[in-house]
Design a protein around this motif. Sequence first.
Motif, mmCIF file in Angstrom:
data_model
loop_
_atom_site.group_PDB
_atom_site.id
_atom_site.type_symbol
_atom_site.label_atom_id
_atom_site.label_comp_id
_atom_site.label_asym_id
_atom_site.label_seq_id
_atom_site.Cartn_x
_atom_site.Cartn_y
_atom_site.Cartn_z
ATOM 1 N N UNK A 7 5.177 -3.942 -31.626
ATOM 2 C CA UNK A 7 5.968 -4.437 -31.416
ATOM 3 C C UNK A 7 7.206 -3.538 -31.898
ATOM 4 N N UNK A 8 7.451 -2.641 -31.101
ATOM 5 C CA UNK A 8 8.648 -1.513 -30.971
ATOM 6 C C UNK A 8 9.187 -1.386 -29.811
ATOM 7 N N UNK A 9 10.372 -0.860 -29.760
ATOM 8 C CA UNK A 9 11.014 -0.952 -28.163
ATOM 9 C C UNK A 9 10.180 -0.058 -27.507
ATOM 10 N N UNK A 10 9.763 1.223 -27.876
ATOM 11 C CA UNK A 10 9.010 1.867 -27.033
ATOM 12 C C UNK A 10 7.548 1.377 -26.644
ATOM 13 N N UNK A 11 6.958 0.724 -27.643
ATOM 14 C CA UNK A 11 5.729 0.100 -27.271
ATOM 15 C C UNK A 11 5.859 -1.145 -26.443
ATOM 16 N N UNK A 16 4.694 -3.288 -21.196
ATOM 17 C CA UNK A 16 5.181 -3.753 -20.060
ATOM 18 C C UNK A 16 4.732 -2.993 -18.601
ATOM 19 N N UNK A 17 4.605 -1.788 -18.801
ATOM 20 C CA UNK A 17 4.070 -0.773 -17.662
ATOM 21 C C UNK A 17 2.213 -1.148 -17.597
ATOM 22 N N UNK A 18 1.734 -1.453 -18.902
ATOM 23 C CA UNK A 18 0.243 -1.364 -18.691
ATOM 24 C C UNK A 18 0.038 -2.761 -17.884
ATOM 25 N N UNK A 19 0.945 -3.885 -18.437
ATOM 26 C CA UNK A 19 0.747 -5.150 -17.374
ATOM 27 C C UNK A 19 0.859 -4.793 -15.901
ATOM 28 N N UNK A 20 1.866 -4.094 -15.567
ATOM 29 C CA UNK A 20 2.241 -4.026 -14.260
ATOM 30 C C UNK A 20 1.223 -3.149 -13.320
ATOM 31 N N UNK A 21 0.390 -2.142 -14.171
ATOM 32 C CA UNK A 21 -0.668 -1.436 -13.672
ATOM 33 C C UNK A 21 -1.887 -1.707 -14.240
ATOM 34 N N UNK A 97 19.534 3.717 -27.881
ATOM 35 C CA UNK A 97 18.219 3.134 -28.120
ATOM 36 C C UNK A 97 16.956 3.570 -27.441
ATOM 37 N N UNK A 98 16.086 3.113 -26.827
ATOM 38 C CA UNK A 98 15.146 3.470 -26.188
ATOM 39 C C UNK A 98 15.499 3.878 -24.860
ATOM 40 N N UNK A 99 14.795 5.360 -24.680
ATOM 41 C CA UNK A 99 14.968 6.045 -23.180
ATOM 42 C C UNK A 99 14.632 5.271 -22.021
ATOM 43 N N UNK A 100 15.211 5.254 -20.905
ATOM 44 C CA UNK A 100 14.774 4.442 -19.921
ATOM 45 C C UNK A 100 13.661 5.129 -19.241
ATOM 46 N N UNK A 101 12.708 4.553 -18.997
ATOM 47 C CA UNK A 101 11.454 5.153 -18.254
ATOM 48 C C UNK A 101 10.865 4.090 -17.071
ATOM 49 N N UNK A 102 10.384 4.902 -16.298
ATOM 50 C CA UNK A 102 9.678 4.094 -15.137
ATOM 51 C C UNK A 102 8.381 4.578 -14.511
ATOM 52 N N UNK A 103 7.427 4.035 -14.018
ATOM 53 C CA UNK A 103 6.298 4.483 -13.471
ATOM 54 C C UNK A 103 6.725 5.199 -12.224
ATOM 55 N N UNK A 104 6.309 6.491 -12.195
ATOM 56 C CA UNK A 104 6.832 7.137 -11.007
ATOM 57 C C UNK A 104 5.628 7.595 -9.950
ATOM 58 N N UNK A 105 4.402 7.508 -10.694
ATOM 59 C CA UNK A 105 3.113 7.854 -9.796
ATOM 60 C C UNK A 105 2.004 6.939 -10.166
ATOM 61 N N UNK A 106 1.096 6.633 -9.402
ATOM 62 C CA UNK A 106 -0.149 5.901 -9.827
ATOM 63 C C UNK A 106 -1.097 6.813 -9.004
ATOM 64 N N UNK A 107 -2.175 7.357 -9.849
ATOM 65 C CA UNK A 107 -3.064 8.408 -9.014
ATOM 66 C C UNK A 107 -4.435 7.411 -9.156
ATOM 67 N N UNK A 108 -5.186 7.407 -7.955
ATOM 68 C CA UNK A 108 -6.346 6.805 -7.745
ATOM 69 C C UNK A 108 -7.311 7.644 -7.044
ATOM 70 N N UNK A 109 -8.819 7.479 -6.965
ATOM 71 C CA UNK A 109 -9.681 8.669 -6.165
ATOM 72 C C UNK A 109 -9.032 8.611 -4.658
ATOM 73 N N UNK A 110 -8.557 7.599 -4.107
ATOM 74 C CA UNK A 110 -8.103 7.591 -2.753
ATOM 75 C C UNK A 110 -6.459 8.124 -2.296
ATOM 76 N N UNK A 111 -5.908 8.344 -3.562
ATOM 77 C CA UNK A 111 -4.287 8.481 -3.431
ATOM 78 C C UNK A 111 -4.079 10.103 -4.167
#
Length: 716
Positions: A7-11, A16-21, A97-111
């Motif tokens: 329960x920290x800003x970075x975590x 949130x990213x883990x839930x989205x992916x 505060x916490x640096x803005x981040x975003x998921x920029x890439x998702x890599x799977x066997x077919x991508x």
Amino acid sequence: MAKDPRDTPAMRQFYAFKRAHPGCVLLFRMGDFYELFDTDAVEVSKAIGLTLTQRSAGMPMAGVPHHQKDIYIRKLIDAGFRVAVADQVQDPKEAKGVVDRAVTQVITPGTLIDDSLIDDEASIRLASIAFAGSGDDGLCGVAIIDPGTGDFEVFDCAGDRLGDELARRGVRELLYAEVDGIDGPPPRVARAASACGSATTPRPGWQFRRDEAFEAIKAHYKVNTLAGFGLADDDPAIPACGAAIAYLTETQTPDRQGGATLAHLAPPRREPAGEHCLIDAISLRALEVEQTIRGGSLAGSLLGVFLTGSSLCRTPMGKRTLREWLKRPLAVAERVRERQAKVGTLVSDRRVAAELGEALDGVQDVARIAGRLALGRATPRDLVGLGTSLVRAEAIGAAIEHTPPLEAERRALLELAEKIGPVAERIERSCVESPPAHLREGGLIREGVDAGLDEARSLQHDAGAWLAEYQQKLIEEFDLPSLKVGYNKAFGYYIELPAAQARRAPDRLTRKQTLKNAERYITPELKEFEDKVLTAEARAIEREQALFASMCEEASKVVRELTAFAETAAALDAALALADHADRHGWARPEILEVDTLSIIDGRHPVLEQSMGRNFVPNSVDLAVGDASRKSANDASRATLALITGPNMAGKSTFIRQTALLVLLAQAGSFVPASAMSLGVRDRIFTRVGADDALHQGQSTFMVEMTETANILNHA
């Protein structure tokens, strides 16, 4: 009570990213590292040997240096993980505060898109399937996409043929509609995935609904109807198409970071029925078309004849095209003759072949570079490689001038040169010949291209002279002969004195750092100079990045033309590889007939003749079709079936494989290792060779043999 380490800003950002992916391990950028936390860190450390530490008590952590990200992503993919990458999208200096981040890439066997993750000759394909009927043989709509090049093919087939169709196309990942109450893929999906060796990915069922899929396709291509693509509104492949586009949008353009788009994705193309000779997954393996049965290596396979050792293909695109030709031979006589004529003219006219080979040398993987441009992942080396490749369009066209079988390719290249020429010229004019791998420190743009960049660079270039002059001035002014002026990234510019002379340091020198045998100082003049130079360096890098982005944007506007150039160059390269091999080894041009016959005189196994040379004993075949109404006048007395008998190690399997491979080569448009060959085109090739079992499925060697033989009898 101890604070929860989660329960920290970075975590909170991390989770949130883990839930989205879901289903992905998350590489979370923090400074110079990509970190993994919690269960991701534990699982990955076990799988690929990363050191497991703790961010704080109760929070496992493992990390990889940011500049080695691609190396570790490949290890993760090879270990069976799916990977999401969260980057910092804000300058940490500007963050409150916490640096803005975003998921920029998702890599799977077919991508897999990036060069560091894939081999030149391997096609990475993603398939999406939607069953329109029940039962194992129910109709199935299929969409197959190469995310790297944008190639998009659709077809439909019976469910019991799905695995073979996916295997022939080299599918790496299979999307299917998840079913409530079923953990994992349904049985018919699992069987298809097992046949082609692909990973499976469940997707929300609503994405496969016809209305949603129809809207997803229209929205992506900005059209009101799919009739222009040759797809009817009730086409069984539409649900699969829409689901595939939704998946690529989610994984390849998350949050549209860096202007990522799927602009390189070609419109869906339906393959005409009967266009290709069908080779099922079992036969592809038994014939060792792309890899050997034992060891799974390219060397020793049919494809390895052309690609191992000194590869006959000049371009990565040509290698992939040749692989496709061999895995999916043609089944229309006119098309076989057309491709054969292209190969034949390069065999007979070695001057044209030599000039074409010279023009193709140095052409890089334009198809995949175009994809990375659209997805916002192009590197400086990609851009320069694109420029050096595109300028060859006119030279390639000139090499095949006055060559009628290649006239269509020549015209296409000349038309494309008008559109891609300005892009190539700007890149060649603006960029150095040996570009850096990234732009973190600049080094891409030539001198004299941009006035603002040249001005910033001049400050950097003059720094050395100023520092030498300043050092000499201080030495003379204060009589300190061992004084040195230097720089490092941690402390910036400094004046260094050995300990013995540091006692005589004047008051103008302000102590900055103490070392074991020396002291380091700063002066107001040196600090002012440092601010000016470091600002100039930042301005220069920023300007280079802007010029790079501008050239990438310009190239992205002609992504369709880039893809067309890649396809044309690849086809020419593959034809030239077949011609070069035929010329070197004395292969013969097979005669394609309209009657059902197969005649091979002194045929040789294409792989074994390379290793055995003259020790290989040629074999002949003379067969005619069993239906008397389809025989030619000369076929009346010819056999319709050959039953091969003999002791172990007599060469029965070699003879069977050799006959099948020569038919395959002939229908791929190639010459063949024989004194002469004539045949009517085949629509299927079946082979059942070798002993194997499937104990994990409860099948003995005998049961496997009977099942595979039954498959041949049921489909022949």
